[in-house]
Motif scaffolding. Structure first.
Motif, PDB file in Angstrom:
ATOM      1  N   MET A 190       0.038 -66.542  18.446  1.00 52.85           N
ATOM      2  CA  MET A 190       0.260 -67.047  19.789  1.00 52.85           C
ATOM      3  C   MET A 190       1.766 -67.236  19.970  1.00 52.85           C
ATOM      4  SD  MET A 190      -1.863 -70.059  21.619  1.00 52.85           S
ATOM      5  CE  MET A 190      -0.907 -71.527  21.430  1.00 52.85           C
ATOM      6  N   THR A 191       2.277 -66.786  21.083  1.00 49.13           N
ATOM      7  CA  THR A 191       3.714 -66.859  21.319  1.00 49.13           C
ATOM      8  C   THR A 191       4.034 -67.875  22.409  1.00 49.13           C
ATOM      9  OG1 THR A 191       3.563 -65.044  22.883  1.00 49.13           O
ATOM     10  CG2 THR A 191       4.105 -64.470  20.611  1.00 49.13           C
ATOM     11  N   ILE A 192       3.953 -69.131  22.060  1.00 48.93           N
ATOM     12  CA  ILE A 192       4.287 -70.214  22.991  1.00 48.93           C
ATOM     13  C   ILE A 192       4.946 -71.314  22.168  1.00 48.93           C
ATOM     14  CG2 ILE A 192       1.993 -71.258  22.849  1.00 48.93           C
ATOM     15  CD1 ILE A 192       2.310 -71.981  25.845  1.00 48.93           C
ATOM     16  N   THR A 193       6.004 -71.900  22.702  1.00 48.41           N
ATOM     17  CA  THR A 193       6.746 -72.906  21.946  1.00 48.41           C
ATOM     18  C   THR A 193       6.120 -74.288  22.104  1.00 48.41           C
ATOM     19  OG1 THR A 193       8.234 -73.516  23.755  1.00 48.41           O
ATOM     20  CG2 THR A 193       8.877 -71.618  22.379  1.00 48.41           C
ATOM     21  N   GLN A 194       6.531 -75.194  21.239  1.00 55.59           N
ATOM     22  CA  GLN A 194       6.042 -76.570  21.317  1.00 55.59           C
ATOM     23  C   GLN A 194       6.417 -77.200  22.663  1.00 55.59           C
ATOM     24  OE1 GLN A 194       4.164 -78.300  18.864  1.00 55.59           O
ATOM     25  NE2 GLN A 194       3.835 -79.590  20.648  1.00 55.59           N
ATOM     26  N   ASP A 195       7.652 -76.975  23.109  1.00 56.53           N
ATOM     27  CA  ASP A 195       8.079 -77.528  24.393  1.00 56.53           C
ATOM     28  C   ASP A 195       7.240 -76.988  25.549  1.00 56.53           C
ATOM     29  OD1 ASP A 195      10.032 -79.099  23.233  1.00 56.53           O
ATOM     30  OD2 ASP A 195      11.665 -77.702  23.669  1.00 56.53           O
ATOM     31  N   GLU A 196       6.912 -75.702  25.493  1.00 56.46           N
ATOM     32  CA  GLU A 196       6.080 -75.102  26.537  1.00 56.46           C
ATOM     33  C   GLU A 196       4.671 -75.689  26.509  1.00 56.46           C
ATOM     34  OE1 GLU A 196       8.180 -70.715  26.849  1.00 56.46           O
ATOM     35  OE2 GLU A 196       6.736 -71.100  25.240  1.00 56.46           O
ATOM     36  N   LEU A 197       4.143 -75.913  25.304  1.00 57.73           N
ATOM     37  CA  LEU A 197       2.826 -76.559  25.192  1.00 57.73           C
ATOM     38  C   LEU A 197       2.870 -77.996  25.690  1.00 57.73           C
ATOM     39  CD1 LEU A 197       1.328 -75.297  21.820  1.00 57.73           C
ATOM     40  CD2 LEU A 197       0.401 -74.968  24.105  1.00 57.73           C
ATOM     41  N   ASN A 198       3.950 -78.705  25.391  1.00 59.05           N
ATOM     42  CA  ASN A 198       4.079 -80.087  25.863  1.00 59.05           C
ATOM     43  C   ASN A 198       4.055 -80.143  27.387  1.00 59.05           C
ATOM     44  OD1 ASN A 198       4.369 -80.783  23.180  1.00 59.05           O
ATOM     45  ND2 ASN A 198       6.555 -81.226  23.316  1.00 59.05           N
ATOM     46  N   GLU A 199       4.878 -79.323  28.019  1.00 53.69           N
ATOM     47  CA  GLU A 199       4.960 -79.324  29.481  1.00 53.69           C
ATOM     48  C   GLU A 199       3.659 -78.823  30.109  1.00 53.69           C
ATOM     49  OE1 GLU A 199       6.309 -80.027  33.201  1.00 53.69           O
ATOM     50  OE2 GLU A 199       7.336 -80.595  31.350  1.00 53.69           O
ATOM     51  N   GLY A 200       3.164 -77.702  29.613  1.00 56.66           N
ATOM     52  CA  GLY A 200       1.916 -77.162  30.145  1.00 56.66           C
ATOM     53  C   GLY A 200       0.734 -78.072  29.878  1.00 56.66           C
ATOM     54  N   GLY A 201       0.727 -78.719  28.730  1.00 50.78           N
ATOM     55  CA  GLY A 201      -0.352 -79.656  28.405  1.00 50.78           C
ATOM     56  C   GLY A 201      -0.409 -80.834  29.354  1.00 50.78           C
ATOM     57  N   ARG A 202       0.755 -81.355  29.725  1.00 52.60           N
ATOM     58  CA  ARG A 202       0.783 -82.455  30.708  1.00 52.60           C
ATOM     59  C   ARG A 202       0.213 -81.989  32.047  1.00 52.60           C
ATOM     60  NH1 ARG A 202       5.697 -83.648  28.013  1.00 52.60           N
ATOM     61  NH2 ARG A 202       6.876 -82.343  29.440  1.00 52.60           N
ATOM     62  N   THR A 203       0.647 -80.816  32.480  1.00 51.99           N
ATOM     63  CA  THR A 203       0.154 -80.281  33.747  1.00 51.99           C
ATOM     64  C   THR A 203      -1.351 -80.036  33.689  1.00 51.99           C
ATOM     65  OG1 THR A 203       2.296 -79.266  34.199  1.00 51.99           O
ATOM     66  CG2 THR A 203       0.417 -78.396  35.411  1.00 51.99           C
ATOM     67  N   ALA A 204      -1.823 -79.449  32.585  1.00 48.83           N
ATOM     68  CA  ALA A 204      -3.250 -79.168  32.444  1.00 48.83           C
ATOM     69  C   ALA A 204      -4.072 -80.456  32.396  1.00 48.83           C
ATOM     70  CB  ALA A 204      -3.498 -78.329  31.189  1.00 48.83           C
ATOM     71  N   PHE A 205      -3.534 -81.490  31.753  1.00 46.76           N
ATOM     72  CA  PHE A 205      -4.252 -82.765  31.702  1.00 46.76           C
ATOM     73  C   PHE A 205      -4.376 -83.360  33.097  1.00 46.76           C
ATOM     74  CE2 PHE A 205      -4.581 -87.359  31.177  1.00 46.76           C
ATOM     75  CZ  PHE A 205      -5.690 -87.429  30.345  1.00 46.76           C
ATOM     76  N   LEU A 206      -3.304 -83.324  33.873  1.00 47.69           N
ATOM     77  CA  LEU A 206      -3.359 -83.835  35.246  1.00 47.69           C
ATOM     78  C   LEU A 206      -4.322 -83.018  36.104  1.00 47.69           C
ATOM     79  CD1 LEU A 206       0.408 -84.652  35.803  1.00 47.69           C
ATOM     80  CD2 LEU A 206      -1.466 -86.286  35.477  1.00 47.69           C
ATOM     81  N   ALA A 207      -4.375 -81.709  35.883  1.00 50.65           N
ATOM     82  CA  ALA A 207      -5.331 -80.866  36.610  1.00 50.65           C
ATOM     83  C   ALA A 207      -6.763 -81.241  36.245  1.00 50.65           C
ATOM     84  CB  ALA A 207      -5.066 -79.394  36.302  1.00 50.65           C
ATOM     85  N   THR A 208      -6.988 -81.540  34.966  1.00 50.11           N
ATOM     86  CA  THR A 208      -8.319 -81.954  34.517  1.00 50.11           C
ATOM     87  C   THR A 208      -8.726 -83.254  35.192  1.00 50.11           C
ATOM     88  OG1 THR A 208      -7.979 -80.839  32.410  1.00 50.11           O
ATOM     89  CG2 THR A 208      -9.698 -82.507  32.477  1.00 50.11           C
TER      90      THR A 208
END
Length: 95
Positions: A1-19
Motif C-alpha cells: 500500500m502506498t500511503i503515508t502515515q500523515d495521509e492516513l492520519n488526515e484521511g482517517g479523521r475525515t473518514a471518522f467524521l463521515a462515519t
C-alpha cells in the motif's frame, strides 16, 4: 500500500467524521419515524465519554477531502474490506 502515515492520519479523521455524519443521518430517520428529537438523542449520546460530542451539523467534514481520500486508497491498493466500509459511509454517494 502506498500511503503515508500523515495521509492516513488526515484521511482517517475525515473518514471518522463521515462515519459519524452517516450514523446521525440514520438516527435522524429513526427519530422522525419514532417522533423523537434528534437534538435530545445527540445530547444523550454525547454524555458517554467513549462517544464524545455528536455534532448534528452534517457539514462537519469536507466531502471533497473524503472522496480524495477514498480515491487515494483505491489507487494505493487498500484491501477490499476497509474500502467497502468507507464506501458505505459515504452518505453523499448516489445510487
Amino acid at each position: 500500500m502506498t500511503i503515508t502515515q500523515d495521509e492516513l492520519n488526515e484521511g482517517g479523521r475525515t473518514a471518522f467524521l463521515a462515519t459519524k455524519a452517516t450514523f446521525l443521518d440514520a438516527m435522524a430517520q429513526l427519530c422522525d419515524a419514532a417522533g423523537a428529537d434528534l437534538k435530545a438523542l445527540s445530547y444523550a449520546l454525547s454524555l458517554d465519554a467513549r462517544i464524545g460530542p455528536m455534532d448534528i451539523d452534517h457539514d462537519a467534514y469536507d466531502t471533497a477531502d473524503y472522496h480524495a481520500f477514498m480515491a487515494q486508497l483505491e489507487a494505493g491498493g487498500i484491501p477490499a474490506g476497509p474500502l467497502d466500509f468507507f464506501r458505505l459511509m459515504d452518505h453523499t454517494a448516489t445510487a
